[in-house]
Design a protein around this motif. Structure first.
Motif, PDB file in Angstrom:
ATOM      1  N   ILE A 188     -14.690  -4.747  -6.558  1.00  0.00           N
ATOM      2  CA  ILE A 188     -14.685  -4.284  -5.145  1.00  0.00           C
ATOM      3  C   ILE A 188     -13.899  -5.266  -4.282  1.00  0.00           C
ATOM      4  O   ILE A 188     -13.102  -4.875  -3.415  1.00  0.00           O
ATOM      5  CB  ILE A 188     -16.129  -4.133  -4.642  1.00  0.00           C
ATOM      6  N   ILE A 219     -10.631  -4.454  -2.150  1.00  0.00           N
ATOM      7  CA  ILE A 219     -10.553  -4.694  -0.706  1.00  0.00           C
ATOM      8  C   ILE A 219      -9.339  -5.544  -0.368  1.00  0.00           C
ATOM      9  O   ILE A 219      -8.598  -5.277   0.588  1.00  0.00           O
ATOM     10  CB  ILE A 219     -11.840  -5.360  -0.211  1.00  0.00           C
ATOM     11  N   VAL A 266      -6.267  -4.482   2.009  1.00  0.00           N
ATOM     12  CA  VAL A 266      -5.843  -5.273   3.178  1.00  0.00           C
ATOM     13  C   VAL A 266      -4.362  -5.548   3.120  1.00  0.00           C
ATOM     14  O   VAL A 266      -3.626  -5.443   4.108  1.00  0.00           O
ATOM     15  CB  VAL A 266      -6.649  -6.576   3.247  1.00  0.00           C
TER      16      VAL A 266
END
Length: 400
Positions: free
Chosen positions: A24, A28, A32
């Protein structure tokens, strides 16, 4: 196994939930980075779009004015007397007396002055005496001729002698007629000793005085009086050639003069010279102004106001919308997609800050006021009244 050997502990395995957490975190981080790249690309595109929008000039857009009312025209004019006569002497002598002075109203035939003419008086007396002599000779020859005619009937005289007496009588009669004509001529000259007004009017000049030597005629003498008829005045106006076809006999105008501020006088266009002056490029027109109350004076100037009919096809634009290019006098118009289209126009009337265009424009056209010299046909522009495109707004939002 010896006691010196070190035992390596077996690797510890992560629990299964820790692997999920790691994945995860990696996802992420990737999101980003991707978002940053996409956002930076959007910002770059927005900046490019904004730069391009800033390169499009912003212009002020106006529309031509179409007016159906009368077109005002004000021109200077000069007033003159309806009739003006300069009075000269017809006989020579000395001014005996004058009875009117400047500004005095006079009637037709009214005596203005008397001239004393001693030489003319003596000539008349001599001419009258000559007439008496001629009449006496005529009567004598008439009697003689009749007698010889009676004698001829009895053959006492010849035909030749009778004809001579008859011819002598005819000659004397002709001399009497000549003497009578000379007397009549001198009596007419005697009547000119009395200087009179040629018509009803006002004495505007008196250039003689008692005892002054008077010479007869225009060339050798000088004027004695000037009489002007001012019950109606003639108003002369020089109209520019561009308005010649709009000035018609019978049209009305208004006159104002400096000594009567706020008051206007009616004028009627009576005559048109139908000729353009080479020196001034104008046409002389004559108007008539009623002056029964005597407020207006001959020789003064005033402003004449015309209401000229307008050309229904003509439109008015500010003079600032005009530009001079190699094609000639042009006006920058806008196409429906806000692109520049220059049109060659022709000015019918120059009204100062506003000009009237009689061809090349319609009242529905959009024009650029005070167009930059850098504009060319087909250039994209943005009217000042229109808001900026939404891309600019979105670019600003991304930056913030």
């Amino acid at each position: 196994m010896s006691s010196n050997e070190i035992k390596t502990p077996a690797p510890r395995r992560l629990p299964g939930n820790l692997k999920v957490i790691a994945l995860i975190i990696v996802a992420i981080a990737g999101a980003v980075v991707a978002y940053g790249l996409i956002s930076r690309s959007r910002d770059k595109a927005a900046l490019v779009s904004q730069a391009q929008e800033r390169l499009i000039p912003i212009v002020k857009v106006i529309q031509p004015a179409s007016r159906a009312d009368a077109q005002p025209l004000t021109l200077p004019g000069t007033l003159q007397a309806f009739y003006s006569a300069t009075v000269y002497a017809r006989v020579s002598g000395y001014l005996k007396h004058w009875s009117v002075d400047i500004g005095a109203p006079v009637k037709s035939g009214q005596q203005l002055a008397d001239i004393e003419t001693p030489e003319l008086d003596q000539q008349l007396k001599q001419s009258e005496a000559n007439l008496e002599t001629a009449l006496a000779n005529e009567r004598l020859t008439e009697i003689t001729s009749k007698r010889w005619q009676h004698l001829l009937a009895s053959d006492s005289v010849s035909q030749q002698e009778a004809d001579e007496k008859s011819g002598d009588y005819d000659a004397k009669k002709a001399l009497s007629s000549a003497a009578r004509a000379d007397v009549d001529r001198l009596r007419v000259l005697e009547s000119f000793k009395r200087i009179t007004a040629p018509f009803d009017g006002v004495v505007t000049a008196r250039k003689t005085d008692i005892g002054a030597l008077i010479n007869a005629g225009h060339d050798s003498g000088h004027e004695l009086f000037t009489v002007a008829d001012v019950h109606k005045l003639r108003l002369y106006v020089n109209v520019p050639q561009s308005y010649a076809n709009l000035i018609q006999v019978g049209m009305k105008a208004k006159l104002d003069v400096p000594e009567h501020p706020g008051q206007t006088f009616d004028a009627l266009l009576a005559n048109n010279s139908r000729s353009v002056s080479e020196g001034s490029g104008t046409i002389l027109v004559e108007l008539e102004v009623d002056n029964k109350d005597g407020k207006l004076l001959p020789g003064e100037y005033g402003n004449v106001h015309f209401d000229l009919p307008r050309d229904m096809k003509a439109v008015q634009v500010p003079a600032s919308a005009l530009s001079f290019r190699k094609e000639g006098l042009t006006i920058a118009t806008l196409t429906p997609d806000n692109r520049v289209a220059f049109r060659v126009v022709k000015i019918s009337h120059d009204l100062g800050t506003v000009v009237e265009i009689d061809s090349g424009l319609a009242a529905t056209d959009r024009l650029i006021d005070n167009p930059p010299d850098s504009l060319e046909n087909g250039d994209q522009v943005r009217p000042a009244a229109e808001p900026a495109p939404s891309s600019t707004a979105s670019a600003g939002g991304a930056k913030s």
